[in-house]
Design a protein around this motif. Structure first.
Motif: not given
Ligand code: ATP
Ligand code: MG
Length: 301
Positions: A224-229, A244-253, A258-267
């Motif tokens: 799954h993919t997630m974008e956080v601001t 399970g998490v892979t950071v695909t791109s990042t800027t300071p803000r 991307g993650w697979s499996g359960s969303v809990g730990p990512v959140l």
């Protein structure tokens, strides 16, 4: 447990020395839409023809509604609605004549359901089938497959040629059919459609089944993919440590991951960084499906 509507045990169909279907074993559970995918020439239609008793397997067996289609006992076919990949209907007859003949053969006395299907698909029953466009002929084929409310529908690329509105209507019809406890085997190249309507999917390539799983469990495996601001500069390196998490791109803000499996730990990890906005996209099976369609060189014709 009742017997599954379709089960194949090492089903093989060879044409000369070439195995179009090569030891295919799979089970289609009752009351579900089973998506049957694979590149051109993979063996979908050949498998389907074996199921209908139109081809005799070279080895292995098929059971369809408790019968062996290869033994010539054709009684099970009365309970199967079949839409062939290449529809051959008598060109000089109008749809109305074909439906009436078929209704007599199948003992359909109450035509209300067939009439409703004709309305839903806007099928033209008055003109000879030979003059209808591909999509309009396909509508008549769909009505023929569904009109007797068969226990099992075997549909070989049913939406090829249908416009998008009708494809939606068709998806709704599939859902009603399985809600009714009936079963659908759906061969299709429309990956979106399969993701939306199928409960389970098998992918065949060069005659062999390479995937056979539920849509839910395939989804759980695909990232799954997630974008956080953020409204402040953040060090997001800790996110890469979440299993399970892979950071695909990042800027300071912003960070995209991307993650697979359960969303809990990512959140939890994301929430600790105090984001101002989060968007998440559900897993898309396209990439997975495409992966199986690619790289077929030297395998399928
Ligand atoms: N009657 C036949 N005689 C010889 N070879 C055949 C016959 N029918 C199918 N084949 C071969 O079997 C293989 C599988 O064909 P099949 O029609 O089952 O593929 P498919 O998965 O339905 O493909 P598509 O997505 O293009 O409809 C192909 O290599 C095809 O050429
Ligand atoms: Mg085919």
């Amino acid at each position: 447990m009742s017997t599954p509507p379709i089960s194949l045990d090492r089903l093989t169909k060879a044409f000369g020395s070439r195995r179009a279907v090569d030891e295919v074993s799979m089970t289609v559970p009752e009351g579900q839409v089973f998506g049957f995918l694979g590149p051109n020439g993979a063996g979908k239609s050949t498998t389907i023809r074996c199921l209908l008793g139109l081809y005799h397997p070279t080895s292995g067996t098929a059971r369809v509604l408790g019968s062996d289609p290869a033994t010539g006992d054709a009684a099970f076919r009365r309970e199967v609605g079949y839409l062939p990949g290449e529809l051959h209907l008598p060109d000089r007859l109008a749809g109305a004549d074909v439906l009436a003949r078929f209704g007599r053969i199948r003992g359909v006395h109450d035509t209300a359901y067939a009439d409703a299907l004709v309305d839903r698909f806007g099928a033209d029953l008055s003109r000879p089938l030979g003059v209808l466009s591909k999509g309009n002929k396909q509508k008549v084929g769909l009505v023929l497959a569904f009109m007797a409310r068969p226990r099992l529908l075997v549909l070989d690329e049913p939406t090829s040629g249908l416009d998008p509105l009708l494809q939606d209507e068709f998806s709704a019809l599939l859902k009603e059919t399985v809600a009714d406890g009936r079963t659908v085997l759906l061969s299709s190249h429309d990956l979106d459609e399969v993701q939306r309507v199928a409960d389970r999917v098998a992918i065949i390539r060069a005659g062999r089944v390479v995937v056979d799983d539920t849509i839910d469990s395939l989804r759980a495996r695909v990232p799954h993919t997630m974008e956080v601001t953020f409204d402040h500069d953040v060090d997001t390196s800790c996110l890469a440590d979440v299993p399970g998490v892979t950071v695909t791109s990042t800027t300071p803000r912003t960070v995209r991951l991307g993650w697979s499996g359960s969303v809990g730990p990512v959140l939890s990890a994301v929430a600790a960084l105090r984001p101002v906005d989060v968007t998440a996209r559900p897993a898309d099976l396209d990439e997975l499906f495409h992966g199986y369609y690619r790289d077929t060189e030297g395998e399928a014709a």
